[in-house]
Design a protein around this motif. Structure first.
Motif, PDB file in Angstrom:
ATOM      1  N   TYR A  62      -0.725   8.604  -4.731  1.00 45.09           N
ATOM      2  CA  TYR A  62      -0.477   7.901  -3.480  1.00 45.09           C
ATOM      3  C   TYR A  62       0.278   8.778  -2.495  1.00 45.09           C
ATOM      4  CZ  TYR A  62       4.193   7.322  -5.470  1.00 45.09           C
ATOM      5  OH  TYR A  62       5.433   7.558  -6.019  1.00 45.09           O
ATOM      6  N   ASP A  63       0.244   8.346  -1.241  1.00 46.97           N
ATOM      7  CA  ASP A  63       1.069   8.919  -0.178  1.00 46.97           C
ATOM      8  C   ASP A  63       2.070   7.852   0.233  1.00 46.97           C
ATOM      9  OD1 ASP A  63      -0.234  11.435   0.158  1.00 46.97           O
ATOM     10  OD2 ASP A  63      -1.842  10.429   1.264  1.00 46.97           O
ATOM     11  N   LYS A  81      -4.496   7.255  -2.639  1.00 50.42           N
ATOM     12  CA  LYS A  81      -5.356   8.394  -2.288  1.00 50.42           C
ATOM     13  C   LYS A  81      -6.788   8.106  -2.720  1.00 50.42           C
ATOM     14  CE  LYS A  81      -1.947  12.063  -2.127  1.00 50.42           C
ATOM     15  NZ  LYS A  81      -1.591  13.409  -2.539  1.00 50.42           N
TER      16      LYS A  81
END
Length: 140
Positions: A62-63, A81
């Motif tokens: 993930y971001d 992501k």
């Protein structure tokens, strides 16, 4: 020559220890209840996972889109992501509402998350505008 060494040593002592302090990543285990929210949210250093009654978001990288982790009122927003096929949400927003209580919201797209404050967006009956909001308890 000797004076230069003393000055250099004094500079190191005054500067203090030279350790790199990387910001500690946000992690947590959350539990939800109710018909649509039964399940758990698991935020790890490398992956995030959210399993609920109608959506299964398997562990994925993930971001972090936004982060404000004040002591008594934290808020953090994650974006998958990649998503598993059964995962309905691209963006997850978690906001602390009490000591252990959090409101976790799932947005089907980044555009939906960005437009969430527009008039009429959150109360729309259109499928792409529907947001899942789950009261959750932080377990750790």
């Amino acid at each position: 020559m000797q004076i230069a060494k003393v000055v250099a040593l004094a500079g190191l002592v005054l500067a203090g220890p030279c350790t790199a302090t990387a910001e500690t990543p946000f992690t947590g285990k959350f539990s939800g209840t109710g018909r649509a929210c039964s399940g758990g949210l698991f935020v790890r250093t490398q992956t995030i996972e959210w399993n609920s009654s109608f959506s299964v978001c398997r562990p994925a990288r993930y971001d972090v889109l936004e982060k404000d982790l004040r002591k008594d009122h934290g808020r953090i927003v994650f974006r998958f992501k990649t998503r598993s096929r059964q995962c309905l949400y691209e963006v997850i927003e978690a906001e602390q509402v009490g000591t252990y209580g959090w409101d976790v919201r799932g947005y089907q797209s980044l555009a939906s998350y960005r437009k969430r404050a527009l008039p009429g967006w959150s109360n729309s009956s259109l499928t792409e505008r529907q947001i899942l909001s789950c009261p959750m308890t932080r377990l750790d």
